[in-house]
Write a protein that holds these residues in place. Sequence first.
Motif, mmCIF file in Angstrom:
data_model
loop_
_atom_site.group_PDB
_atom_site.id
_atom_site.type_symbol
_atom_site.label_atom_id
_atom_site.label_comp_id
_atom_site.label_asym_id
_atom_site.label_seq_id
_atom_site.Cartn_x
_atom_site.Cartn_y
_atom_site.Cartn_z
ATOM 1 N N GLU A 173 0.833 -1.209 0.000
ATOM 2 C CA GLU A 173 0.000 0.000 0.000
ATOM 3 C C GLU A 173 0.866 1.256 0.000
ATOM 4 O O GLU A 173 0.572 2.231 -0.718
ATOM 5 C CB GLU A 173 -0.920 -0.003 1.217
ATOM 6 C CG GLU A 173 -1.864 1.191 1.272
ATOM 7 C CD GLU A 173 -2.770 1.173 2.485
ATOM 8 O OE1 GLU A 173 -3.660 2.057 2.581
ATOM 9 O OE2 GLU A 173 -2.599 0.301 3.368
ATOM 10 N N LEU A 174 1.943 1.242 0.785
ATOM 11 C CA LEU A 174 2.852 2.386 0.808
ATOM 12 C C LEU A 174 3.479 2.608 -0.564
ATOM 13 O O LEU A 174 3.494 3.727 -1.093
ATOM 14 C CB LEU A 174 3.946 2.158 1.849
ATOM 15 C CG LEU A 174 5.079 3.187 1.895
ATOM 16 C CD1 LEU A 174 4.546 4.572 2.256
ATOM 17 C CD2 LEU A 174 6.159 2.751 2.881
ATOM 18 N N LEU A 191 18.219 3.569 4.168
ATOM 19 C CA LEU A 191 17.967 4.856 3.516
ATOM 20 C C LEU A 191 16.760 4.740 2.601
ATOM 21 O O LEU A 191 16.656 3.786 1.816
ATOM 22 C CB LEU A 191 19.192 5.315 2.743
ATOM 23 C CG LEU A 191 20.241 6.096 3.561
ATOM 24 C CD1 LEU A 191 20.710 5.310 4.770
ATOM 25 C CD2 LEU A 191 21.418 6.487 2.706
ATOM 26 N N ALA A 192 15.854 5.707 2.723
ATOM 27 C CA ALA A 192 14.640 5.724 1.913
ATOM 28 C C ALA A 192 14.669 6.915 0.964
ATOM 29 O O ALA A 192 14.886 8.049 1.394
ATOM 30 C CB ALA A 192 13.410 5.801 2.815
ATOM 31 N N GLU A 193 14.469 6.632 -0.302
ATOM 32 C CA GLU A 193 14.283 7.677 -1.309
ATOM 33 C C GLU A 193 12.836 7.634 -1.760
ATOM 34 O O GLU A 193 12.236 6.560 -1.840
ATOM 35 C CB GLU A 193 15.210 7.456 -2.505
ATOM 36 C CG GLU A 193 16.691 7.522 -2.159
ATOM 37 C CD GLU A 193 17.600 7.142 -3.322
ATOM 38 O OE1 GLU A 193 18.826 7.156 -3.121
ATOM 39 O OE2 GLU A 193 17.092 6.820 -4.425
ATOM 40 N N TYR A 194 12.274 8.785 -2.129
ATOM 41 C CA TYR A 194 10.866 8.812 -2.535
ATOM 42 C C TYR A 194 10.561 9.934 -3.518
ATOM 43 O O TYR A 194 9.397 10.211 -3.803
ATOM 44 C CB TYR A 194 9.944 8.925 -1.316
ATOM 45 C CG TYR A 194 10.540 9.699 -0.150
ATOM 46 C CD1 TYR A 194 10.635 11.088 -0.176
ATOM 47 C CD2 TYR A 194 11.019 9.027 0.959
ATOM 48 C CE1 TYR A 194 11.196 11.790 0.882
ATOM 49 C CE2 TYR A 194 11.588 9.718 2.033
ATOM 50 C CZ TYR A 194 11.677 11.096 1.986
ATOM 51 O OH TYR A 194 12.239 11.791 3.033
ATOM 52 N N ASP A 195 11.598 10.612 -4.033
ATOM 53 C CA ASP A 195 11.327 11.647 -5.029
ATOM 54 C C ASP A 195 11.125 11.002 -6.403
ATOM 55 O O ASP A 195 11.678 9.949 -6.710
ATOM 56 C CB ASP A 195 12.442 12.685 -5.075
ATOM 57 C CG ASP A 195 13.802 12.111 -5.432
ATOM 58 O OD1 ASP A 195 14.138 11.022 -4.921
ATOM 59 O OD2 ASP A 195 14.541 12.738 -6.213
ATOM 60 N N ALA A 196 10.314 11.665 -7.218
ATOM 61 C CA ALA A 196 9.992 11.179 -8.558
ATOM 62 C C ALA A 196 10.670 12.055 -9.605
ATOM 63 O O ALA A 196 11.234 13.107 -9.299
ATOM 64 C CB ALA A 196 8.486 11.175 -8.762
ATOM 65 N N LEU A 197 10.593 11.611 -10.848
ATOM 66 C CA LEU A 197 11.177 12.345 -11.969
ATOM 67 C C LEU A 197 10.158 13.288 -12.587
ATOM 68 O O LEU A 197 8.996 12.901 -12.789
ATOM 69 C CB LEU A 197 11.654 11.361 -13.043
ATOM 70 C CG LEU A 197 12.887 10.531 -12.703
ATOM 71 C CD1 LEU A 197 12.918 9.260 -13.533
ATOM 72 C CD2 LEU A 197 14.145 11.347 -12.941
ATOM 73 N N ALA A 237 5.843 12.144 4.532
ATOM 74 C CA ALA A 237 4.921 11.945 5.647
ATOM 75 C C ALA A 237 4.345 10.536 5.646
ATOM 76 O O ALA A 237 4.207 9.907 6.707
ATOM 77 C CB ALA A 237 3.798 12.975 5.589
ATOM 78 N N SER A 238 4.030 10.004 4.468
ATOM 79 C CA SER A 238 3.429 8.671 4.411
ATOM 80 C C SER A 238 4.436 7.592 4.785
ATOM 81 O O SER A 238 4.093 6.610 5.463
ATOM 82 C CB SER A 238 2.847 8.405 3.016
ATOM 83 O OG SER A 238 3.854 8.396 2.025
ATOM 84 N N VAL A 253 4.111 5.097 8.427
ATOM 85 C CA VAL A 253 4.145 3.640 8.562
ATOM 86 C C VAL A 253 5.132 3.231 9.652
ATOM 87 O O VAL A 253 4.846 2.366 10.492
ATOM 88 C CB VAL A 253 4.499 2.975 7.221
ATOM 89 C CG1 VAL A 253 4.660 1.460 7.390
ATOM 90 C CG2 VAL A 253 3.436 3.272 6.171
ATOM 91 N N LEU A 254 6.286 3.854 9.677
ATOM 92 C CA LEU A 254 7.287 3.541 10.691
ATOM 93 C C LEU A 254 6.782 3.909 12.086
ATOM 94 O O LEU A 254 6.997 3.164 13.051
ATOM 95 C CB LEU A 254 8.592 4.264 10.373
ATOM 96 C CG LEU A 254 9.318 3.748 9.130
ATOM 97 C CD1 LEU A 254 10.315 4.777 8.625
ATOM 98 C CD2 LEU A 254 10.014 2.425 9.423
ATOM 99 N N ALA A 255 6.107 5.040 12.207
ATOM 100 C CA ALA A 255 5.567 5.447 13.504
ATOM 101 C C ALA A 255 4.562 4.428 14.030
ATOM 102 O O ALA A 255 4.530 4.127 15.238
ATOM 103 C CB ALA A 255 4.925 6.826 13.391
ATOM 104 N N GLN A 256 3.771 3.880 13.134
ATOM 105 C CA GLN A 256 2.782 2.876 13.532
ATOM 106 C C GLN A 256 3.432 1.608 14.079
ATOM 107 O O GLN A 256 2.784 0.833 14.794
ATOM 108 C CB GLN A 256 1.886 2.528 12.342
ATOM 109 C CG GLN A 256 0.946 3.649 11.925
ATOM 110 C CD GLN A 256 0.305 3.404 10.576
ATOM 111 O OE1 GLN A 256 0.434 2.329 9.983
ATOM 112 N NE2 GLN A 256 -0.405 4.407 10.079
#
Length: 377
Positions: free
Chosen positions: A22-23, A80-86, A42-43, A47-50
Amino acid sequence: MNDALKQRIADRIEQVDAELVELSNGLHANPEVAWHEHRSAASVAAVLAQHGFAIEQPYLGLDTAFRATLGTGAFTVGFLAEYDALPGLGHACGHNLIAAMSVGGAIGLAAVAEQAGVAVEVIGTPAEEGGGGKVELIERGAFAALDFALMAHPAPDDVAEARPFAVAHWHVAYDGRAAHAAAYPDRGVNANDAFVIAQTAIGMLRQQLPAGVRVHGIQTRGGEAPNAIPERTEGRWYVRAETTELLIETEERVRRCFEAGALATGAELTITPESGRYSEMRPDNEALALYTANAETLGRRFDVAPEEASMNRASTDMGNVSQIVNAIHPFIGVGGEFSNHQPGFAEACVGPQAEQTLRDGAVALAWTALDVADRRR
């Protein structure tokens, strides 16, 4: 002992599988470009906070960066988490999967953190696609407390070792003088001609550049009307090389090509770095071997032909992290006929095959972190 802990890790990741999918799908459906990843960051953090992680966001003054922590062990692992798009292509580099794999790996490792003697962190790193988010974070003190950092990056095929080019990102602009192109051409200074001369010079320069050098870019503004001499033109250019040292040498040669455009036309040149330089990767080879073994246990294969493995040359600011922390950045395959930065690759980063890649990546990363911690505590 590790076999039992690894089974617990795998079981825990299986328990949260639906959340991870889902994430990933949510990030994919709502792409945000560098430095604007407010919903995405934030999303991922939510998930990590939960799952019991303490969240620090914004992190080190960057609104779309975060740090999530759990555990107090003597050995600290950072996913390490990346989440930016092109721009215009969405998640055609699969950063939705990167974030979800790191979250899954961290949740899995957290399930055995106390027994394994590890502290687990996830650092959300914005703006990998040319913005240098990790470079900014390093300059503000991030990563230095980690004993080991890791992430996995989607690609067409599995390739263990990242061998990225060092890269410099430039914004290039010429300022000339507008004039009516038919009535008063002699009163104008053509900023577009300056770009033509520069690109011609770069094309000639390529004949004398080493094999491990790349120079490429686009013109983003070429003028406003065909009957008005262009007063301002702009572009974005990348210079890449095998090492940072060679990159700096090559930058000066490319800069002279842009200066030639200014000299020939009379336009004024401005070159502005868009981020700090990305470094070449300094991989933790022992950890890389452990990752490879763990991934093979899950059925992953690393027998792709060298000419099909070239995504591992793509530049990344994870190279800068590897200069200060033991780190790995393996590539994990999603299959299909498309490669990174093609629209079809974005489509390949959701669906059943992508979901299997997500599961395998999360487990392989967590298992590897456990193995590394066991050997180095």
